[in-house]
Write an enzyme that holds these catalytic residues in place. Structure first.
Site, PDB file in Angstrom:
ATOM      1  CG  ASP A  47     -27.363   5.337  27.135  1.00 13.96           C
ATOM      2  OD1 ASP A  47     -27.117   4.388  26.382  1.00 13.96           O
ATOM      3  OD2 ASP A  47     -28.148   5.257  28.098  1.00 13.96           O
ATOM      4  CE  LYS A  95     -20.835   3.368  25.076  1.00 13.70           C
ATOM      5  NZ  LYS A  95     -21.786   4.162  25.854  1.00 13.70           N
ATOM      6  N   GLY A 145     -26.920  -0.163  23.803  1.00 18.45           N
ATOM      7  CA  GLY A 145     -27.758   0.306  22.687  1.00 18.45           C
ATOM      8  C   GLY A 145     -27.013   1.461  22.056  1.00 18.45           C
ATOM      9  CG  HIS A 146     -23.391   1.270  21.177  1.00 16.55           C
ATOM     10  ND1 HIS A 146     -22.136   0.732  21.145  1.00 16.55           N
ATOM     11  CD2 HIS A 146     -23.702   1.374  22.504  1.00 16.55           C
ATOM     12  CE1 HIS A 146     -21.717   0.517  22.380  1.00 16.55           C
ATOM     13  NE2 HIS A 146     -22.656   0.878  23.215  1.00 16.55           N
ATOM     14  CD  GLN A 178     -22.592  -1.921  29.116  1.00 13.52           C
ATOM     15  OE1 GLN A 178     -21.585  -2.587  29.099  1.00 13.52           O
ATOM     16  NE2 GLN A 178     -23.591  -2.153  28.289  1.00 13.52           N
TER      17      GLN A 178
HETATM   18  P1  GDP Z   1     -24.190   5.095  23.081  1.00 12.19           P
HETATM   19  O1  GDP Z   1     -24.830   4.014  23.860  1.00 12.19           O
HETATM   20  O2  GDP Z   1     -23.038   5.714  23.813  1.00 12.19           O
HETATM   21  O3  GDP Z   1     -23.813   4.702  21.687  1.00 12.19           O
HETATM   22  O4  GDP Z   1     -25.286   6.254  22.959  1.00 12.19           O
HETATM   23  P2  GDP Z   1     -26.846   6.055  22.584  1.00 12.19           P
HETATM   24  O5  GDP Z   1     -26.945   5.749  21.155  1.00 12.19           O
HETATM   25  O6  GDP Z   1     -27.498   5.141  23.537  1.00 12.19           O
HETATM   26  O7  GDP Z   1     -27.404   7.503  22.941  1.00 12.19           O
HETATM   27  C1  GDP Z   1     -26.920   8.644  22.343  1.00 12.19           C
HETATM   28  C2  GDP Z   1     -28.073   9.326  21.610  1.00 12.19           C
HETATM   29  O8  GDP Z   1     -27.696  10.656  21.283  1.00 12.19           O
HETATM   30  C3  GDP Z   1     -28.419   8.684  20.281  1.00 12.19           C
HETATM   31  O9  GDP Z   1     -29.796   8.824  20.056  1.00 12.19           O
HETATM   32  C4  GDP Z   1     -27.629   9.492  19.263  1.00 12.19           C
HETATM   33  O10 GDP Z   1     -28.205   9.497  17.961  1.00 12.19           O
HETATM   34  C5  GDP Z   1     -27.715  10.877  19.868  1.00 12.19           C
HETATM   35  N1  GDP Z   1     -26.561  11.743  19.620  1.00 12.19           N
HETATM   36  C6  GDP Z   1     -25.266  11.439  19.488  1.00 12.19           C
HETATM   37  N2  GDP Z   1     -24.519  12.548  19.363  1.00 12.19           N
HETATM   38  C7  GDP Z   1     -25.379  13.585  19.415  1.00 12.19           C
HETATM   39  C8  GDP Z   1     -25.223  15.020  19.391  1.00 12.19           C
HETATM   40  O11 GDP Z   1     -24.126  15.560  19.299  1.00 12.19           O
HETATM   41  N3  GDP Z   1     -26.360  15.764  19.495  1.00 12.19           N
HETATM   42  C9  GDP Z   1     -27.596  15.206  19.625  1.00 12.19           C
HETATM   43  N4  GDP Z   1     -28.640  16.008  19.732  1.00 12.19           N
HETATM   44  N5  GDP Z   1     -27.771  13.881  19.658  1.00 12.19           N
HETATM   45  C10 GDP Z   1     -26.684  13.087  19.579  1.00 12.19           C
HETATM   46  P1  IMO Z   2     -24.570   1.689  26.332  1.00 11.15           P
HETATM   47  O1  IMO Z   2     -23.476   0.800  25.773  1.00 11.15           O
HETATM   48  C1  IMO Z   2     -26.696   3.102  29.877  1.00 11.15           C
HETATM   49  C2  IMO Z   2     -27.134   0.260  33.168  1.00 11.15           C
HETATM   50  C3  IMO Z   2     -28.533  -0.193  33.507  1.00 11.15           C
HETATM   51  C4  IMO Z   2     -28.381  -0.414  35.009  1.00 11.15           C
HETATM   52  C5  IMO Z   2     -26.975  -0.983  35.131  1.00 11.15           C
HETATM   53  C6  IMO Z   2     -26.907  -2.498  35.213  1.00 11.15           C
HETATM   54  O2  IMO Z   2     -25.709   1.902  25.422  1.00 11.15           O
HETATM   55  O3  IMO Z   2     -23.949   2.925  26.867  1.00 11.15           O
HETATM   56  P2  IMO Z   2     -27.213  -4.425  33.390  1.00 11.15           P
HETATM   57  O4  IMO Z   2     -28.375  -4.789  32.530  1.00 11.15           O
HETATM   58  O5  IMO Z   2     -25.973  -4.094  32.634  1.00 11.15           O
HETATM   59  O6  IMO Z   2     -26.957  -5.424  34.472  1.00 11.15           O
HETATM   60  O7  IMO Z   2     -27.676  -3.064  34.166  1.00 11.15           O
HETATM   61  O8  IMO Z   2     -26.285  -0.546  33.965  1.00 11.15           O
HETATM   62  N1  IMO Z   2     -26.739   0.061  31.756  1.00 11.15           N
HETATM   63  C7  IMO Z   2     -26.641   1.051  30.863  1.00 11.15           C
HETATM   64  N2  IMO Z   2     -26.932   2.353  30.971  1.00 11.15           N
HETATM   65  N3  IMO Z   2     -26.178   2.618  28.727  1.00 11.15           N
HETATM   66  C8  IMO Z   2     -25.839   1.314  28.614  1.00 11.15           C
HETATM   67  O9  IMO Z   2     -25.169   0.824  27.546  1.00 11.15           O
HETATM   68  C9  IMO Z   2     -26.118   0.457  29.694  1.00 11.15           C
HETATM   69  N4  IMO Z   2     -25.960  -0.876  29.904  1.00 11.15           N
HETATM   70  C10 IMO Z   2     -26.322  -1.095  31.173  1.00 11.15           C
HETATM   71  O10 IMO Z   2     -29.488   0.795  33.206  1.00 11.15           O
HETATM   72  O11 IMO Z   2     -28.405   0.821  35.667  1.00 11.15           O
HETATM   73 MG    MG Z   3     -26.713   3.467  24.602  1.00 12.33          MG
END
Ligand code: GDP
Ligand code: IMO
Ligand code: MG
Length: 419
Positions: A14, A17, A41-42, A222
């Site tokens: 999270d 990416k 979840g991207h 991840q």
């Molecule tokens: P990922 O799994 O690495 O793609 O990240 P996620 O989408 O799960 O979580 C990142 C969250 O931060 C998302 O809600 C993005 O829209 C938000 N985000 C990304 N870059 C920034 C930033 O520079 N500032 C803020 N406030 N939010 C951001």
């Molecule tokens: P993105 O790609 C954050 C975490 C789960 C748990 C551990 C194992 O959005 O960064 P799993 O279901 O993979 O067997 O769970 O990994 N986890 C993540 N945490 N971002 C993710 O993906 C994750 N995918 C799995 O919360 O701790």
């Molecule tokens: Mg994510």
């Protein structure tokens, strides 16, 4: 021949990416996923439009890009069909290719994941409950099923029935019903029909695209600290999330890999259980969570929050071979008077700068730096507050890797690209 560039998570996932892959995808011909599944979840934000992608690569919004889901991904046909439907992606045939060697996640994998978590009780990993662990386990114990097997449903059912028969007691102990043959046949036939236009041998496809000098971007899911080998085991996911995973997950060799960009938050979060040395359980941790909207994109769970960990980041940067880092969510630190950075760990009274094999008994050693007012949305380096520049330089110095991208908000436009 071109090389494939890569985006990889540096912390516990999270990091942001999705935002960076989407943004960079405008300059690439191909975006490929290589591990994980719909546990990811991207999030992509463009203007007032917000997308949450789980299986579909984050290059999907670039109309001209080809997207690939490689053999290293564990693939839920059901989740994929739902994602296509939810986002109205009806014109992706010929734009998205899925490896016929990728292993399938079916309902029972998900049920096993959830039942086993429940049995672990207080020792639960806190998985996303999507069936990731069971699908990878069955792949490794050579009892898994590849998407290519959907081409012969009768044979696939026969093989699944065999597995169910040999594992009756296991299913009974977990209180999971063995799927009914007719229901399974109907479901698998539906998947086969839906996936037919997308399935192919993506190994040869990516080789061909590289040979044609197409620009390829690999999208990690991840993060490094969730890597099955190098992460905080057993509180990890079940795949190699580090850059090395891209080779096995797509059929590339190390020489095919070009620039590696590590995605890292300006602070730190984690969802699920397991050690987190810089977690802040006090008021400031709550503020980070609130300002950063730190709720899981896949499960909605609140993310645990804490401070930037330079020890972990230096380890992750070395493991992945990061050429640059992309420092995300710097705006979330807006308004803090003082900002903590973990510069070392203390283990049993001894100071260390190296990330250990186990985080047991680790205490963070902090330095404090001065905060700044507001930088949200700034997209020019020279407009950043002086203290934010000091913070960025401090991270570069501690980690030993240049910061090439700075993100000051979720939108594509809220980004600073440095040379
Ligand atoms: P990922 O799994 O690495 O793609 O990240 P996620 O989408 O799960 O979580 C990142 C969250 O931060 C998302 O809600 C993005 O829209 C938000 N985000 C990304 N870059 C920034 C930033 O520079 N500032 C803020 N406030 N939010 C951001
Ligand atoms: P993105 O790609 C954050 C975490 C789960 C748990 C551990 C194992 O959005 O960064 P799993 O279901 O993979 O067997 O769970 O990994 N986890 C993540 N945490 N971002 C993710 O993906 C994750 N995918 C799995 O919360 O701790
Ligand atoms: Mg994510």
């Amino acid at each position: 021949m071109n090389k494939a560039d890569m985006i990889v998570g540096i912390q516990w996932g999270d990091e942001g990416k999705g935002k960076i892959v989407d943004m960079l995808a405008q300059k690439y011909n191909v975006v490929a996923r290589y591990q994980g599944g719909h546990n990811a979840g991207h999030t992509i934000v463009v203007g007032d439009k917000k997308l949450a992608l789980h299986l579909v690569p984050s290059g999907i919004l670039n109309k001209d890009a080809i997207n690939i889901i490689g053999n290293g991904v564990v693939f839920s046909p059901k989740a994929f069909m739902q994602e296509i439907k939810d986002n109205g992606f009806d014109d992706i045939k010929g734009k998205l290719f899925i490896s016929d060697k990728a292993h399938m996640i079916l309902n029972f994998h998900q049920e096993i994941d959830q039942a086993r978590e429940e049995l672990r009780g207080a020792k639960a990993i806190g998985t996303t409950g999507k069936g990731i662990g069971p699908a990878y386990s069955l792949k490794v114990e050579r009892n898994g099923h590849r998407l290519g097997e959907l081409r012969d449903i009768k044979k696939l059912i026969y093989s699944l029935e065999d597995y169910f028969n040999n594992n009756k007691e296991y299913f009974k102990a977990l209180n999971i019903k063995i799927p009914n043959k007719d229901v399974l046949e109907k479901e698998l036939s539906e998947y086969a029909e839906f996936l037919k236009p997308f399935l192919c041998d993506t190994t040869h496809l990516i080789w061909k695209l590289l040979k044609e000098d197409k620009k390829i971007l690999l999208e990690g899911a991840q993060g490094t600290l969730l890597d099955i080998d190098h992460g905080t085991y057993p509180f990890v996911t079940s795949s190699n999330t580090i850059s090395a995973g891209a080779c096995s997950g797509l059929g590339l060799n190390p020489k095919d890999i070009g620039k590696v960009t590590g995605i890292v938050k300006a602070y730190c979060t984690r969802v699920g259980n397991g050690p987190f040395p810089t977690e802040d359980l006090g008021e400031e941790g709550k503020i980070l969570g609130k300002n950063g909207h730190e709720f899981g994109t896949t499960t909605g769970r609140p993310r645990r929050c804490g401070w930037f960990d330079a020890v972990a980041c230096r380890y992750a940067s070395r493991l992945n071979g990061c050429d640059i880092l992309s420092l995300m969510k710097l705006d979330v630190l807006d308004g803090f008077e003082k900002i903590k950075i973990c510069t070392a760990y203390e283990i049993d009274g001894k100071k260390t700068y190296d990330f250990p094999s186990s985080l047991e008994n680790v205490q963070p050693v902090y330095e404090e730096v001065d905060g700044w007012g507001k930088l949200k949305g700034i997209n020019k380096y020279e407009d950043l507050p002086e203290n934010a520049i000091k913070y960025i330089k401090k991270i570069e110095e501690l980690v030993g890797t240049k910061i090439g991208i700075i993100s000051t908000g979720p939108d594509r436009k809220e980004t600073i690209l440095l040379n």
